[in-house]
Motif scaffolding. Structure first.
Motif, short mmCIF file in Angstrom:
data_model
loop_
_atom_site.label_atom_id
_atom_site.label_comp_id
_atom_site.label_asym_id
_atom_site.label_seq_id
_atom_site.Cartn_x
_atom_site.Cartn_y
_atom_site.Cartn_z
N ARG A 1 0.81 -1.22 0.00
CA ARG A 1 0.00 0.00 0.00
C ARG A 1 0.84 1.26 0.00
N TRP A 2 2.04 1.19 0.57
CA TRP A 2 2.86 2.40 0.71
C TRP A 2 4.20 2.21 0.01
N ASP A 3 4.52 3.13 -0.88
CA ASP A 3 5.79 3.06 -1.60
C ASP A 3 6.95 3.36 -0.66
N ILE A 4 8.02 2.55 -0.77
CA ILE A 4 9.27 2.85 -0.05
C ILE A 4 10.04 3.87 -0.87
N THR A 5 10.38 5.00 -0.25
CA THR A 5 11.05 6.10 -0.95
C THR A 5 12.53 6.20 -0.62
N LEU A 6 12.96 5.53 0.45
CA LEU A 6 14.35 5.59 0.90
C LEU A 6 14.64 4.35 1.73
N PHE A 7 15.82 3.80 1.57
CA PHE A 7 16.19 2.62 2.37
C PHE A 7 17.71 2.62 2.57
N HIS A 8 18.15 2.63 3.84
CA HIS A 8 19.59 2.55 4.13
C HIS A 8 19.79 1.62 5.31
N TYR A 9 20.68 0.64 5.14
CA TYR A 9 20.92 -0.40 6.15
C TYR A 9 22.35 -0.30 6.66
N ARG A 10 22.49 -0.42 8.01
CA ARG A 10 23.82 -0.43 8.62
C ARG A 10 23.91 -1.59 9.59
N ASN A 11 25.00 -2.34 9.50
CA ASN A 11 25.27 -3.40 10.48
C ASN A 11 26.62 -3.14 11.09
N HIS A 12 26.70 -3.14 12.44
CA HIS A 12 28.00 -2.96 13.08
C HIS A 12 28.34 -4.16 13.97
N GLY A 13 27.99 -5.35 13.50
CA GLY A 13 28.41 -6.56 14.19
C GLY A 13 27.54 -6.96 15.34
N ALA A 14 26.37 -6.34 15.50
CA ALA A 14 25.48 -6.67 16.60
C ALA A 14 24.41 -7.65 16.13
N ALA A 15 23.54 -8.04 17.06
CA ALA A 15 22.49 -8.99 16.73
C ALA A 15 21.38 -8.36 15.92
N ASP A 16 21.33 -7.04 15.88
CA ASP A 16 20.31 -6.32 15.12
C ASP A 16 20.97 -5.39 14.12
N GLY A 17 20.32 -5.23 12.98
CA GLY A 17 20.77 -4.27 12.00
C GLY A 17 20.02 -2.96 12.19
N LEU A 18 20.61 -1.86 11.76
CA LEU A 18 20.02 -0.54 11.90
C LEU A 18 19.58 -0.07 10.52
N VAL A 19 18.30 0.24 10.38
CA VAL A 19 17.72 0.52 9.07
C VAL A 19 16.97 1.85 9.10
N LEU A 20 17.17 2.65 8.07
CA LEU A 20 16.44 3.89 7.89
C LEU A 20 15.57 3.73 6.65
N VAL A 21 14.26 3.97 6.79
CA VAL A 21 13.32 3.73 5.70
C VAL A 21 12.40 4.93 5.53
N GLY A 22 12.15 5.30 4.27
CA GLY A 22 11.19 6.33 3.96
C GLY A 22 9.97 5.74 3.27
N PHE A 23 8.80 6.30 3.55
CA PHE A 23 7.55 5.84 2.95
C PHE A 23 6.77 7.04 2.42
N ASP A 24 6.05 6.81 1.33
CA ASP A 24 5.12 7.81 0.82
C ASP A 24 3.75 7.48 1.42
N ILE A 25 3.34 8.27 2.43
CA ILE A 25 2.12 7.95 3.19
C ILE A 25 1.14 9.11 3.07
N PRO A 26 0.09 8.96 2.28
CA PRO A 26 -0.94 10.00 2.24
C PRO A 26 -1.54 10.19 3.64
N PRO A 27 -1.87 11.39 4.03
CA PRO A 27 -2.38 11.63 5.40
C PRO A 27 -3.57 10.76 5.76
#
Length: 514
Positions: free
Chosen positions: A453-479
């Motif tokens: 339903r919502w387009d992904i407009t941005l995606f950036h993934y970072r892993n620094h050796g931990a059990a979880d990855g760090l992700v930044l995501v953008g979405f096109d979300i009509p109000p």
């Protein structure tokens, strides 16, 4: 079970931990001592066979079991140092140990447990997080008759960790201030209950990651309270709820609590390396991070005998790139900031001349419009934050507005690698940061839950050796669909924070006309 303070002394003095553990060195940190005008000592628990202090508590607890309990075997839930301590102890005792670990546990940690325990250890993978693994370990203990070996909330575990204090008092009896890392509280409570009875004037300072400060929260509330979430970098102290018995002892004996951030921990890892050539894990460096922070905030403290504990050195090698990247920010020897350059000939040269010959560590440039460009700048400092205040005044006076991003996690984790792209006319973009569990299928779970339903407009993934990855995501979300989107995020179950108002996003990545 509550144990009297005098009984703790008895338990610590008679603990059989040296059947498995070793008496570790207390070394003087020459460089740090000279820098701050104090005698600073570091207890080297990385010298234990399992590279952390956890062996002491695990072995002491197992040593108190009856023969019937030993014959039935033991069980523990852990993805870290406690698991290795229990595995090693079981092998030394010649008893069966079951270690329950989340399915997301990196293979290197699973193999470490198996190597330390050999034929005596069975590793069971269950669930995608520690809470699920812990619950399953309790179920197996009740069903199979195993004795559960807790990581911190147990008098015998606490007493085992307290043997560190006994050694330190013998090695350097003049220590007047001691900094101790806190996760669940077993280490600091064992140390404090021993030292405060024999040397009441010693100052015990608890150190927590600012992303998992469960002791600080408990002291403020007057009882243990569960944190809603914990950070992933210093995973060895990433505990949501301090133990009941450790909290009771901390209330009685701990003098102060200091929290440190990830950059300060990275700087401490470097401090330890510079003095000892040992690479501490993030949780293992907490005490040194707090020593630096405390002495910087109290410059009048001189000629004191100060101690810290390197409580573990089980670091994922790939974490080192993150540590190297962030340590100078923690030392206040580097700053990162955003500014604007006019799009005209000579602007960059003029900007650099205003920096007075200081070394630029990073310069990310992005054309914004015909009149100006936005830049992300890293700058070496010689005199810390006061120097940056002078630089800011100089730049601002010459019409270069400065936005300090040194404490902006999104900027440091993601944006600095993304300078170079802006959407045009994307009015409904919303930005979120997520913690993704590092296991196969995590991304597909994310995408399947949100649907199409919502387009992904941005995606950036970072892993620094931990059990979880760090992700930044953008979405096109009509109000009109924001409410439905929020419901889908809750169903997802991943930790997230909306970052749409983050100044780093607005400065470099948002709609230029928005």
């Amino acid at each position: 079970m509550t144990v009297s303070n005098s009984e703790y002394l008895h338990k610590i003095l008679l603990s059989p931990v040296y059947e498995a553990a070793v008496k570790t060195d207390l070394v003087k940190m020459e460089r740090l001592s000279e820098e701050f005008g104090n005698q600073i000592f570091l207890k080297r628990e990385d010298q234990q066979p399992v590279k952390s202090f956890k062996l002491r508590g695990a072995y002491n607890r197992i040593s108190q079991l009856s023969q019937e309990q030993l014959d039935a075997g033991v069980i523990a839930a852990s993805a870290g140092n406690h698991a290795q301590g229990v595995a090693y102890s079981a092998k030394r005792k010649g008893i069966k140990a079951v270690i329950v670990m989340p399915e997301t546990t990196p293979e290197i940690k699973i193999e470490a447990v198996r190597n330390f325990g050999g034929e005596w250890v069975e590793v069971v993978l269950h669930g995608t997080n520690f809470d699920a693994a812990s619950k399953y370990s309790r179920e197996l203990a009740a069903k199979q008759g195993y004795t559960l070996i807790p990581p911190f909330d147990d008098p015998d575990v606490i007493a085992g960790q307290g043997t560190i204090a006994r050694e330190m008092l013998e090695q350097q009896p003049d220590i007047d201030t001691l900094f101790v890392a806190v996760g669940g509280g077993g280490l600091i409570s064992g140390i404090a209950v021993f030292l405060k009875q024999l040397k009441p004037d010693i100052k015990i300072i608890a150190v927590e990651s600012d992303e998992s400060a469960c002791l600080q929260a408990a002291l403020q509330a007057g009882k243990p309270v569960e944190l809603p979430s914990v950070g992933i970098f210093a995973d060895g102290v990433a505990v949501k709820l301090i133990g009941e018995e450790p909290f009771r002892l901390c209330q009685q004996y701990v003098d102060e609590v200091i929290t440190v951030n990830s950059d300060e921990i990275c700087a401490a890892i470097k401090d330890i390396f510079d003095d000892t050539r040992v690479i501490a894990e993030p949780a293992g460096a907490l005490s040194v991070a707090a020593i630096r922070k405390y002495l910087q905030a109290n410059p009048g403290v001189k000629n004191h005998q100060i101690g810290g504990i390197l409580c573990g050195a089980n670091i994922n090698f790939h974490t080192l790139r993150y540590v190297s990247e962030r340590c100078e920010l923690g030392e206040q020897k580097e700053v990162v900031f955003a500014t604007q350059l006019p799009e005209k000939t000579g602007a960059f040269r003029q900007f650099c001349s205003l920096l007075g010959g200081r070394a630029i560590t990073e310069f990310n440039y992005r054309y914004a419009n015909p009149k100006q460009a936005h830049v992300f700048v890293g700058l070496k400092l010689r005199e810390g934050r006061k120097e940056f205040e002078r630089i800011t005044q100089t730049l601002t006076a010459q019409h270069y507005p400065v936005s300090d991003l040194s404490d902006n996690e999104m900027a440091k984790l993601h944006v600095r690698y993304m300078v170079g792209g802006r959407p045009i006319g994307l009015k409904n973009e919303r930005i979120y940061s997520f913690q993704f569990p590092e296991h196969p299928g995590a991304l597909m779970t994310f995408l399947d839950t949100l649907g199409e339903r919502w387009d992904i407009t941005l995606f950036h993934y970072r892993n620094h050796g931990a059990a979880d990855g760090l992700v930044l995501v953008g979405f096109d979300i009509p109000p009109a669909s924001q409410g439905d989107f929020d419901q889908h995020l809750e169903q997802l179950g991943y930790l997230f924070v909306e970052q749409t108002d983050n100044p780093a996003y607005k400065f470099f990545l948002s709609d230029i006309e928005g």
